[in-house]
Write an enzyme that holds these catalytic residues in place. Sequence first.
Site: not given
Ligand code: DGY
Length: 325
Positions: A237, A266, A285
């Site tokens: 993240r 984002e 992402h």
């Molecule tokens: C997750 O499933 O956490 C991926 O990063 C998509 O957000």
Amino acid sequence: MKKKVVSVYRFEDDVLNRLEEEVDVTLFNKEDINENPEFTAALQEAHGIIGYGLEINDSLLDKAPNAEIFSNVSVGYNNLNIDALTKRNIMATNTPGVLDETVADTMFGLLIATARRMPELDHYVKSHQWTGDLTSDFYGTDVHHKTIGIIGLGRIGEAIANRAHHGFHMNVLYHNRSRNEEAEKKFNATYKELDDLLKESDFVVLMTPLTASTEGVLGAREFSLMKESAIFINGSRGKTIVEKDLIQALQQKEIKAAGLDVFEQEPVQKDNPLLDMPNVVTLPHIGSATYATEHAMSELACENLLAGLRGEKPSCLINEAVWKD
Ligand code: DGY
């Protein structure tokens, strides 16, 4: 009477049909929920809520007095205030397992694209600049037989280690909350303290979930420990790093390049300096975004939701504390 569900996710028809066999679904787009009286009215009635990237906090839950379960269509659940859900006795679920190989493919693709400068070279060819022999200005960095340091050796981290060890004959280092002896055997992986991993890796791949203890885990000090030739990949993240410190480390050539699937904000802001750096490869992402995997995630999220609404324990329950046999 069927239970009511608010969905802030665009399901494919077969999954939506499956949901609608058991519950009444009201669909919303994430862009259209703020100060939308229809959304507030639907929440008021909802027994279940399902969504992707939806911030679940006290202020939303105050509007959902009948909620029994929130089903997150992702494995990462930093968008959920688990304490707020638990104190209201609301189950929270996520979608682990079904996306591991797909995210590992994306991260390895991003790593290779960054090391071998593929987006830059793609632009070079398509903009008709390739008119003669290439000079060393275009050379990249080898991936095979190098050292990869994976921070966060969970299921996805392991799938990356598998590719690195078996596919690219890399030396695998890892840092994790706990030792993973099975992975050590399978991938000849070596556990390292974080600072040592940063100092020794040619590729640093961050895969840890975002929690209070991992927020900003890589900042100025950590980037300065990396090799000047190091390539940093973030598949976790945006907030697990201090983004301004990464920008500075790249500007000051403390590290060589970065491949980023995630950002502090984002969608990424237009004036983010990372967007102007040729040695930074960016993705929006999309780690898990293949047709098959997104479908599998939405099916699993739907099964979690329906199980919870039937009074059964969902297979991916996060806050076990709410479950009473
Ligand atoms: C997750 O499933 O956490 C991926 O990063 C998509 O957000």
